[in-house]
Design a protein around this motif. Structure first.
Motif, short mmCIF file in Angstrom:
data_model
loop_
_atom_site.label_atom_id
_atom_site.label_comp_id
_atom_site.label_asym_id
_atom_site.label_seq_id
_atom_site.Cartn_x
_atom_site.Cartn_y
_atom_site.Cartn_z
N VAL A 309 0.84 -1.20 0.00
CA VAL A 309 0.00 0.00 0.00
C VAL A 309 0.87 1.25 0.00
O VAL A 309 0.61 2.22 -0.73
CB VAL A 309 -0.94 -0.02 1.23
CG1 VAL A 309 -1.63 1.35 1.39
CG2 VAL A 309 -1.98 -1.12 1.09
N LYS A 311 3.78 1.61 -1.16
CA LYS A 311 4.44 1.77 -2.46
C LYS A 311 3.46 2.18 -3.54
O LYS A 311 3.78 2.97 -4.43
CB LYS A 311 5.13 0.45 -2.83
CG LYS A 311 5.96 0.51 -4.09
CD LYS A 311 6.69 -0.80 -4.31
CE LYS A 311 7.56 -0.74 -5.57
NZ LYS A 311 8.28 -2.03 -5.81
N MET A 312 2.23 1.66 -3.43
CA MET A 312 1.24 1.89 -4.50
C MET A 312 0.62 3.28 -4.42
O MET A 312 0.28 3.87 -5.45
CB MET A 312 0.15 0.82 -4.39
CG MET A 312 -0.86 0.82 -5.53
SD MET A 312 -2.08 -0.50 -5.35
CE MET A 312 -1.03 -1.95 -5.35
N TYR A 313 0.48 3.83 -3.21
CA TYR A 313 -0.25 5.09 -3.06
C TYR A 313 0.68 6.17 -2.48
O TYR A 313 0.82 6.30 -1.26
CB TYR A 313 -1.45 4.90 -2.13
CG TYR A 313 -2.44 3.88 -2.66
CD1 TYR A 313 -3.30 4.19 -3.72
CD2 TYR A 313 -2.50 2.60 -2.09
CE1 TYR A 313 -4.20 3.25 -4.20
CE2 TYR A 313 -3.39 1.66 -2.56
CZ TYR A 313 -4.24 1.98 -3.62
OH TYR A 313 -5.12 1.05 -4.10
N PRO A 314 1.26 6.96 -3.34
CA PRO A 314 2.12 8.05 -2.84
C PRO A 314 1.32 9.17 -2.19
O PRO A 314 1.83 9.89 -1.35
CB PRO A 314 2.85 8.52 -4.10
CG PRO A 314 1.97 8.11 -5.23
CD PRO A 314 1.29 6.86 -4.81
N ASP A 315 0.05 9.32 -2.58
CA ASP A 315 -0.77 10.36 -1.98
C ASP A 315 -1.05 9.98 -0.53
O ASP A 315 -1.54 8.87 -0.25
CB ASP A 315 -2.10 10.50 -2.74
CG ASP A 315 -3.00 11.55 -2.12
OD1 ASP A 315 -2.73 12.74 -2.31
OD2 ASP A 315 -3.95 11.14 -1.42
N GLU A 317 -3.19 11.01 1.88
CA GLU A 317 -4.56 10.78 2.33
C GLU A 317 -5.08 9.45 1.82
O GLU A 317 -5.73 8.69 2.55
CB GLU A 317 -5.47 11.92 1.87
CG GLU A 317 -5.17 13.24 2.59
CD GLU A 317 -6.17 14.34 2.21
OE1 GLU A 317 -7.11 14.03 1.44
OE2 GLU A 317 -6.01 15.47 2.70
N THR A 318 -4.82 9.15 0.56
CA THR A 318 -5.24 7.87 -0.01
C THR A 318 -4.53 6.72 0.70
O THR A 318 -5.13 5.68 1.00
CB THR A 318 -4.91 7.82 -1.51
OG1 THR A 318 -5.52 8.94 -2.16
CG2 THR A 318 -5.41 6.53 -2.13
N ARG A 319 -3.27 6.91 0.97
CA ARG A 319 -2.49 5.88 1.66
C ARG A 319 -3.09 5.58 3.03
O ARG A 319 -3.27 4.41 3.42
CB ARG A 319 -1.04 6.36 1.80
CG ARG A 319 -0.14 5.40 2.54
CD ARG A 319 1.23 6.02 2.74
NE ARG A 319 1.99 6.11 1.48
CZ ARG A 319 3.21 6.61 1.41
NH1 ARG A 319 3.78 7.10 2.51
NH2 ARG A 319 3.84 6.66 0.27
N LYS A 321 -6.14 6.11 4.04
CA LYS A 321 -7.45 5.49 3.86
C LYS A 321 -7.32 4.00 3.57
O LYS A 321 -8.03 3.16 4.14
CB LYS A 321 -8.19 6.18 2.72
CG LYS A 321 -9.58 5.62 2.44
CD LYS A 321 -10.25 6.41 1.31
CE LYS A 321 -11.62 5.82 0.98
NZ LYS A 321 -12.26 6.54 -0.15
N GLU A 322 -6.38 3.64 2.67
CA GLU A 322 -6.19 2.24 2.30
C GLU A 322 -5.64 1.42 3.47
O GLU A 322 -5.99 0.25 3.64
CB GLU A 322 -5.23 2.13 1.11
CG GLU A 322 -5.80 2.70 -0.18
CD GLU A 322 -7.04 1.95 -0.64
OE1 GLU A 322 -7.10 0.71 -0.43
OE2 GLU A 322 -7.95 2.58 -1.20
#
Length: 583
Positions: A309, A311-315, A317-319, A321-322
């Protein structure tokens, strides 16, 4: 009967005289003073342990017998002894029984001769003469001995044995930068420093360390406190940023209060920048590190997913959340990982100050076992007294016998005391401890040169390549002894020493030599003034010669006798001012 016998003897003598006259030998002997010889250099000079001369001989017209074979032999003569140089053969124009340089009878001619012989001390004051013997068939006649040159200038022997040994250098650092760390942890969404944090063992140990070091400011020099405050990567960014700022400020106030209790100047710092603050709103780097290091079973089971997660989500806030969507895993993270990120990481940075030079020098001679090897090696550099250096190094050798630097440095001290045998022993021991060490090879080279083995010394210096400029300087001394003066100057480099000036004198660079002496630490030495007197003599500057010679003799009376027989001053021996100086 008696009268008849006398007539026969007289007739034989007359025949012999007549035959000698016919051969031309008698005439050559009688007019030997019409032959001229020019010798270069004159006076002769010693270079590289030898005296080398070039003789140009010139025979006048109608002198050299057509059938004469002349053996020409230069001879160096001194009081009580002589040494012949190699002979050469010179022949008249009709000689067919021998080979050699041919001289015609009618026009005369010239020849050139070059040879060298090993210098020996008796040749300091000598003459170069020619011994020649003429022969026609079986008839021989010695020519009158003739002086050709004076000798010998031995200025290269002024070279000083100021070889440069190299010590094994210390790695002493007086002020060692160090840091005393402590961490303060905070509850979620809080920034106050809790009593549980101030009373924990780590904080008590920290405060005790501060208390102890404040009592010894000569050994501990505080520089600053760095405060790095963090918030965990959950919650709103703005809230986290404010939390990080507040935690930093709370930590700062805690340290200020601690110093106020101790009544020290550090309450408000020692100046701008004593408290250095840095904040991180969401500590994702710390989060990733703790996940990778965690031994918690559930975290370990989901480690790859969590890291995936990130690595996949640099943002951010999204990170976040995930991560929360991982449900049970997030609960474990919130319990095991996130609390460790709500913190301030604090470091009290200081210099651990070493003992003073005075203390080190005292302890090195009285209680050397109180010093480590770096301190004691450094202490030896604090004195110019060689015997004290030797004492310190020998004390060090008792404790650190396997450290090549200590063993080598004892040898250097022995060299400085002219104790060659003891120095050699030390360097041999050091060489076994650290084979192929260029510093040790340099010092072994000095020992070899002092023993008279210049070839071995030069070989060792070549193995010492990279040890320092001292190696090249030592090579320069050998260059002077070998008569390689340009190479000597190159090896001396930027050193301004007596030997560097001597090399320039021997090359004929008299102004450069004088300037080098003026810049040397040896400029007030008697021998330096003596060399300047030689420079004056070579330049034909009588005032320069006399004034410097006078000062040299005032500083070292033994130079008076030396000057009396020094061929550098040969042309001035009858000078009234020179006589008044040397007596």
């Amino acid at each position: 009967m008696k009268t008849k016998t006398l007539k026969h003897i007289g007739l034989a003598i007359a025949v012999m005289v007549g035959m000698s006259a016919c051969t031309g030998l008698k005439k050559m002997a009688k007019k030997a003073n019409t032959v001229t010889y020019t010798v270069t250099p004159n006076p002769m000079e010693m270079h590289g342990d030898s005296i080398a001369v070039t003789v140009t001989g010139k025979y006048p017209e109608k002198y050299f017998g057509k059938k004469v074979v002349l053996t020409f032999t230069p001879v160096v003569k001194w009081q009580g002894g002589q040494k012949e140089m190699k002979p050469i053969t010179i022949i008249g124009e009709k000689v067919t029984t021998a080979t050699g340089q041919k001289i015609t009878y009618k026009t005369g001619g010239s020849f050139t001769y070059t040879d060298k012989i090993a210098y020996q001390p008796e040749m300091k004051n000598c003459e170069l003469v020619v011994k020649a013997q003429g022969a026609v068939k079986k008839k021989t006649k010695d020519m009158p001995e003739m002086k050709m040159a004076d000798g010998t200038i031995i200025t290269p022997l002024l070279v000083k044995s100021d070889d440069m040994p190299i010590i094994g250098k210390d790695q002493f650092v007086r002020n060692i930068p160090m840091s005393q760390p402590i961490e303060i942890f905070f509850l979620i969404n809080q920034s106050n420093v809790r009593p549980t944090e101030t009373s924990k063992k780590e904080m008590k140990d920290f405060k005790k360390w501060v208390e102890n070091t404040l009592k010894d400011p000569a050994r501990y020099g505080y520089k600053n406190i760095t405060i790095s405050a963090y918030a965990s990567p959950d919650g709103e960014m703005l809230l986290n940023q404010n939390l990080a700022n507040e935690r930093a400020e709370s930590s700062k106030k805690y340290f200020q209060g601690m110093f106020k209790e101790k009544n020290t100047k550090y309450e408000n710092g020692t100046g701008e920048g004593f408290y250095q603050i840095q904040t991180t709103a969401e500590d994702w780097a710390g989060f990733e590190k703790l996940v990778k290091e965690s031994t918690d079973k559930k975290v370990m089971e989901n480690r790859d997913v969590i890291l995936g997660v990130l690595k996949m989500y640099p943002d951010l806030e999204t990170r976040e959340k995930e991560i929360k969507n991982l449900a049970a895993t997030y609960t474990e993270l919130a319990d095991k990982i996130l609390p460790k990120l709500r913190r301030s990481v604090d470091n009290l940075n200081y210099d651990k100050i070493g003992r003073s030079d005075e203390q080190l020098l005292k302890f090195a001679t009285t209680t050397p076992d109180s010093l480590n090897v770096e301190e004691i090696l450094y202490a030896a550099t604090l004195t110019n007294d060689v015997n004290t250096k030797l004492t310190i190094y020998k004390n060090a050798e008792k404790m650190y016998a396997n450290d090549w630097r200590v063993v080598n440095n004892v040898g250097v001290a022995y060299l400085m005391l002219n104790k060659l045998s003891e120095a050699q022993t030390q360097f041999d021991k050091a060489d076994k401890l650290s084979p192929n060490n260029p510093i040790i090879k340099n010092n072994l080279g000095i020992c070899s040169r002092w023993k008279g083995d210049r070839k071995m010394a030069m070989d060792l210096y070549k193995q010492a390549n990279g040890a320092g400029p001292e190696v090249a300087y030592n090579m320069g001394i050998i260059d002077i002894q070998n008569g390689n003066y340009a190479s000597a100057s190159s090896n001396f480099g930027n050193y301004k020493t007596f030997n560097a000036a001597l090399a320039l004198v021997l090359q004929g660079n008299l102004d450069g030599a004088s300037s080098t002496l003026d810049q040397s630490k040896e400029k007030e030495d008697a021998l330096s003034y003596y060399l300047k007197a030689i420079i004056g003599a070579r330049k034909g500057d009588t005032n320069m010669m006399i004034n410097n010679l006078k000062t040299a003799i005032q500083k070292d009376a033994s130079l008076k006798e030396k000057a009396k027989t020094d061929m550098e001053f040969f042309k001035y021996w009858e000078n009234a001012d020179f006589k008044s100086v040397v007596g």
